[in-house]
Motif scaffolding. Structure first.
Motif, mmCIF file in Angstrom:
data_model
loop_
_atom_site.group_PDB
_atom_site.id
_atom_site.type_symbol
_atom_site.label_atom_id
_atom_site.label_comp_id
_atom_site.label_asym_id
_atom_site.label_seq_id
_atom_site.Cartn_x
_atom_site.Cartn_y
_atom_site.Cartn_z
ATOM 1 N N ALA A 101 0.306 -1.128 0.497
ATOM 2 C CA ALA A 101 0.041 0.099 0.240
ATOM 3 C C ALA A 101 1.083 1.232 0.074
ATOM 4 O O ALA A 101 0.854 1.997 -0.711
ATOM 5 N N ALA A 102 1.527 1.416 0.506
ATOM 6 C CA ALA A 102 2.584 2.389 1.035
ATOM 7 C C ALA A 102 4.026 2.724 -0.561
ATOM 8 O O ALA A 102 3.206 3.909 -0.782
ATOM 9 N N LEU A 103 4.018 1.575 -0.889
ATOM 10 C CA LEU A 103 5.088 1.640 -2.067
ATOM 11 C C LEU A 103 3.928 2.038 -3.287
ATOM 12 O O LEU A 103 4.235 2.855 -4.022
ATOM 13 N N LEU A 104 2.364 1.416 -3.354
ATOM 14 C CA LEU A 104 1.753 2.077 -4.499
ATOM 15 C C LEU A 104 1.123 3.796 -4.321
ATOM 16 O O LEU A 104 0.986 4.464 -5.237
ATOM 17 N N GLN A 105 0.622 3.895 -3.132
ATOM 18 C CA GLN A 105 0.945 5.147 -2.946
ATOM 19 C C GLN A 105 1.866 6.077 -3.268
ATOM 20 O O GLN A 105 1.482 6.907 -4.210
ATOM 21 N N LYS A 106 3.528 5.929 -2.988
ATOM 22 C CA LYS A 106 4.345 6.796 -3.565
ATOM 23 C C LYS A 106 4.534 6.761 -5.137
ATOM 24 O O LYS A 106 5.054 7.754 -5.170
ATOM 25 N N GLN A 107 4.892 5.357 -5.980
ATOM 26 C CA GLN A 107 5.423 5.164 -6.791
ATOM 27 C C GLN A 107 4.274 4.728 -7.713
ATOM 28 O O GLN A 107 4.087 4.585 -9.100
ATOM 29 N N GLY A 108 3.060 3.441 -7.880
ATOM 30 C CA GLY A 108 2.344 3.804 -8.785
ATOM 31 C C GLY A 108 2.382 1.913 -8.905
ATOM 32 O O GLY A 108 3.620 2.065 -8.685
ATOM 33 N N PHE A 156 -1.274 -14.886 -1.501
ATOM 34 C CA PHE A 156 -1.135 -13.803 -2.518
ATOM 35 C C PHE A 156 -1.035 -15.014 -3.833
ATOM 36 O O PHE A 156 -0.697 -14.392 -5.019
ATOM 37 N N PRO A 157 -1.846 -15.962 -4.372
ATOM 38 C CA PRO A 157 -1.488 -16.874 -5.217
ATOM 39 C C PRO A 157 -1.517 -16.177 -7.090
ATOM 40 O O PRO A 157 -0.896 -16.477 -7.446
ATOM 41 N N GLY A 158 -2.093 -15.474 -6.522
ATOM 42 C CA GLY A 158 -2.673 -14.054 -7.970
ATOM 43 C C GLY A 158 -1.126 -13.104 -7.864
ATOM 44 O O GLY A 158 -0.877 -12.440 -9.207
ATOM 45 N N GLY A 159 -0.021 -13.644 -7.353
ATOM 46 C CA GLY A 159 0.557 -12.521 -7.605
ATOM 47 C C GLY A 159 0.661 -10.652 -6.949
ATOM 48 O O GLY A 159 0.325 -10.729 -6.102
ATOM 49 N N LYS A 160 1.027 -10.291 -8.032
ATOM 50 C CA LYS A 160 1.511 -9.213 -7.701
ATOM 51 C C LYS A 160 0.056 -8.695 -8.091
ATOM 52 O O LYS A 160 -0.268 -7.674 -7.049
ATOM 53 N N GLU A 161 -0.368 -8.874 -8.910
ATOM 54 C CA GLU A 161 -2.011 -8.726 -8.356
ATOM 55 C C GLU A 161 -3.264 -8.481 -7.860
ATOM 56 O O GLU A 161 -3.915 -7.506 -7.211
ATOM 57 N N ALA A 162 -3.177 -9.503 -7.117
ATOM 58 C CA ALA A 162 -3.554 -10.115 -5.851
ATOM 59 C C ALA A 162 -3.439 -9.026 -4.433
ATOM 60 O O ALA A 162 -3.963 -9.009 -4.037
ATOM 61 N N LEU A 163 -1.658 -9.439 -4.260
ATOM 62 C CA LEU A 163 -1.032 -7.971 -3.243
ATOM 63 C C LEU A 163 -1.422 -6.791 -3.838
ATOM 64 O O LEU A 163 -2.162 -6.289 -2.625
ATOM 65 N N ALA A 164 -1.740 -6.182 -4.441
ATOM 66 C CA ALA A 164 -2.409 -5.224 -4.978
ATOM 67 C C ALA A 164 -3.729 -4.974 -4.661
ATOM 68 O O ALA A 164 -3.959 -3.729 -3.954
ATOM 69 N N CYS A 165 -4.656 -6.076 -4.808
ATOM 70 C CA CYS A 165 -5.998 -5.926 -5.093
ATOM 71 C C CYS A 165 -6.186 -5.621 -3.520
ATOM 72 O O CYS A 165 -7.148 -5.071 -2.716
ATOM 73 N N ALA A 166 -5.589 -6.675 -2.399
ATOM 74 C CA ALA A 166 -5.444 -6.925 -0.873
ATOM 75 C C ALA A 166 -5.010 -5.336 -0.206
ATOM 76 O O ALA A 166 -5.249 -4.899 0.846
ATOM 77 N N ALA A 167 -4.220 -4.624 -0.755
ATOM 78 C CA ALA A 167 -4.007 -3.521 -0.358
ATOM 79 C C ALA A 167 -4.280 -2.118 -0.634
ATOM 80 O O ALA A 167 -4.326 -1.148 0.556
ATOM 81 N N ILE A 168 -4.778 -2.656 -0.859
ATOM 82 C CA ILE A 168 -5.813 -1.830 -1.413
ATOM 83 C C ILE A 168 -7.662 -1.293 -1.011
ATOM 84 O O ILE A 168 -8.186 -0.515 -0.814
ATOM 85 N N GLN A 169 -7.668 -2.766 -0.659
ATOM 86 C CA GLN A 169 -9.032 -2.692 -0.103
ATOM 87 C C GLN A 169 -9.320 -1.635 1.160
ATOM 88 O O GLN A 169 -8.361 -2.241 2.397
ATOM 89 N N PRO A 170 -10.175 -1.589 1.683
ATOM 90 C CA PRO A 170 -10.236 -0.764 2.856
ATOM 91 C C PRO A 170 -10.978 -1.477 3.789
ATOM 92 O O PRO A 170 -11.004 -2.969 4.185
ATOM 93 N N SER A 171 -10.483 -1.595 5.461
ATOM 94 C CA SER A 171 -9.980 -2.384 6.627
ATOM 95 C C SER A 171 -10.814 -2.187 6.685
ATOM 96 O O SER A 171 -11.907 -1.683 7.153
#
Length: 64
Positions: A18-25, A49-64
Motif C-alpha cells: 500500500a505504501a509503495l503503490l501510493q508513493k510510486q504507482g 497471494f497466489p495471484g501474485g502482484k495483482e492479488a497483493l495490490a488488490c488486497a493492499a487497496i481494500q479498505p480495512s
C-alpha cells in the motif's frame, strides 16, 4: 487475541505494498521491492497471494 506469524507476514506485505503503490504507482513497484520493504521471504507473496502482484495490490487497496 494475538496474530499468528502468518497473519503478521501477510499484514506486513499488504502494508508495504500500500505504501509503495501510493508513493510510486503499480507499474513502478516490483515484487523484490515489496518483499524487501516488508522484510518477508519472496515465497510468502505467492503463498498468501497466489495471484501474485495483482492479488497483493488488490488486497493492499481494500479498505480495512
Amino acid at each position: 487475541m494475538t496474530a499468528t506469524k502468518g497473519e503478521r507476514t501477510r499484514a506486513r506485505l499488504t502494508a508495504a505494498t500500500a505504501a509503495l503503490l501510493q508513493k510510486q504507482g503499480y507499474h513502478a513497484t516490483g515484487l523484490a521491492e515489496i518483499v524487501a520493504t516488508a522484510g518477508a521471504p519472496r515465497g510468502s507473496v505467492y503463498f498468501y497471494f497466489p495471484g501474485g502482484k495483482e492479488a497483493l495490490a488488490c488486497a493492499a487497496i481494500q479498505p480495512s
